[in-house]
Design an enzyme around this catalytic site. Sequence first.
Site, PDB file in Angstrom:
ATOM      1  N   GLY A 165       0.881  -1.165   0.000  1.00 50.78           N
ATOM      2  CA  GLY A 165       0.000   0.000   0.000  1.00 50.78           C
ATOM      3  C   GLY A 165       0.913   1.207   0.000  1.00 50.78           C
ATOM      4  CD  GLU A 166       3.083   5.715   0.349  1.00 57.59           C
ATOM      5  OE1 GLU A 166       3.250   5.419  -0.840  1.00 57.59           O
ATOM      6  OE2 GLU A 166       4.028   5.942   1.132  1.00 57.59           O
ATOM      7  CB  SER A 167       5.495   2.488   3.935  1.00 56.92           C
ATOM      8  OG  SER A 167       6.215   3.403   3.141  1.00 56.92           O
ATOM      9  CB  CYS A 216       5.322  -3.723  -1.558  1.00 61.47           C
ATOM     10  SG  CYS A 216       5.833  -2.389  -2.632  1.00 61.47           S
ATOM     11  NE  ARG A 247       7.825   5.640   1.251  1.00 64.10           N
ATOM     12  CZ  ARG A 247       7.769   6.925   0.922  1.00 64.10           C
ATOM     13  NH1 ARG A 247       8.797   7.712   1.127  1.00 64.10           N
ATOM     14  NH2 ARG A 247       6.675   7.410   0.385  1.00 64.10           N
ATOM     15  CB  ILE A 294       3.437  -1.769  -7.495  1.00 62.32           C
ATOM     16  CG1 ILE A 294       2.838  -2.925  -8.310  1.00 62.32           C
ATOM     17  CG2 ILE A 294       2.671  -0.466  -7.754  1.00 62.32           C
ATOM     18  CD1 ILE A 294       1.479  -3.399  -7.821  1.00 62.32           C
ATOM     19  NE  ARG A 295       3.310   3.891  -6.372  1.00 61.16           N
ATOM     20  CZ  ARG A 295       2.880   3.822  -5.125  1.00 61.16           C
ATOM     21  NH1 ARG A 295       3.574   4.383  -4.152  1.00 61.16           N
ATOM     22  NH2 ARG A 295       1.758   3.230  -4.835  1.00 61.16           N
ATOM     23  CG  HIS A 337       2.528  -6.019  -4.532  1.00 56.68           C
ATOM     24  ND1 HIS A 337       1.712  -5.448  -3.586  1.00 56.68           N
ATOM     25  CD2 HIS A 337       3.442  -5.074  -4.848  1.00 56.68           C
ATOM     26  CE1 HIS A 337       2.107  -4.216  -3.338  1.00 56.68           C
ATOM     27  NE2 HIS A 337       3.160  -3.959  -4.094  1.00 56.68           N
ATOM     28  CD  GLU A 366      -0.361  -8.299  -2.663  1.00 51.53           C
ATOM     29  OE1 GLU A 366       0.628  -9.030  -2.475  1.00 51.53           O
ATOM     30  OE2 GLU A 366      -0.285  -7.064  -2.809  1.00 51.53           O
TER      31      GLU A 366
HETATM   32  N1  GLN Z   1       6.215   2.968  -2.384  1.00 48.12           N
HETATM   33  C1  GLN Z   1       5.239   2.504  -1.447  1.00 48.12           C
HETATM   34  C2  GLN Z   1       5.575   2.912  -0.020  1.00 48.12           C
HETATM   35  O1  GLN Z   1       6.431   3.664   0.232  1.00 48.12           O
HETATM   36  C3  GLN Z   1       5.109   1.002  -1.495  1.00 48.12           C
HETATM   37  C4  GLN Z   1       4.389   0.601  -2.724  1.00 48.12           C
HETATM   38  C5  GLN Z   1       3.595  -0.661  -2.581  1.00 48.12           C
HETATM   39  O2  GLN Z   1       3.377  -1.163  -1.491  1.00 48.12           O
HETATM   40  N2  GLN Z   1       3.117  -1.122  -3.695  1.00 48.12           N
HETATM   41  O3  GLN Z   1       4.943   2.459   0.853  1.00 48.12           O
END
Ligand code: GLN
EC number: 4.3.3.6
Length: 198
Positions: A49-51, A81, A113, A141-142, A177, A179
């Site tokens: 997700g987004e940390s 991630c 990150r 993904i990122r 990921h 999932e």
């Molecule tokens: N770049 C995201 C973060 O800093 C991580 C991306 C992801 O979980 N797909 O959390």
Amino acid sequence: MRPPRIGVLALQGDVREHLQALSTVGADPVAVRRRAELDAVDGLILPGGESTTISYLLDESGLADPLRARLADGMPAYGACAGMILLATEILDAGSGPRVAVALGGIDMTVRRNAFGRQVDSFEDYLSVTGLDGPVHAVFIRAPWVERVGPDVTVLARAAGHPVAVRHGAVLATSFHPEVTADRRIHELFVALVTGRA
Ligand code: GLN
């Protein structure tokens, strides 16, 4: 023997996908949003997700300290991630101000990150993962990568020369990921860590 009760930290990110994946590999999945739910699980998935957002919500919900304590106490965990970032002991490029990713510990490692993001935002690869037969379809993904691991950490897979899957005791993390694919071997591996079979 009862199936292991495995939580998915349900503040933000790929919660539903991990709950669904867990239900297909013999676990009893439960969404974790409160202290009592955290106390009741045998292991926990920290989803992608987004940390920075998950860190903020952990603080808001009062879950940050109890989660740190359970990790310090040896609770099995798996971070994908953003979840990998949170399980680190040190985060590089963690963000700034209120939008900062917070390291909870669990794996003795330094994670950068959005590391791949500077080169290519998202990509897929087939990786060989130690302990699994045949390549794993890995979706990034990122994604973060790991820049340093402590002496007790095993690197299970690399991409572009960097560790992207690691294990420290019963704590597992991947930059990618699982999932979002149909391959359930990473979730199976985590269930085996929780039940002490791996
Ligand atoms: N770049 C995201 C973060 O800093 C991580 C991306 C992801 O979980 N797909 O959390």
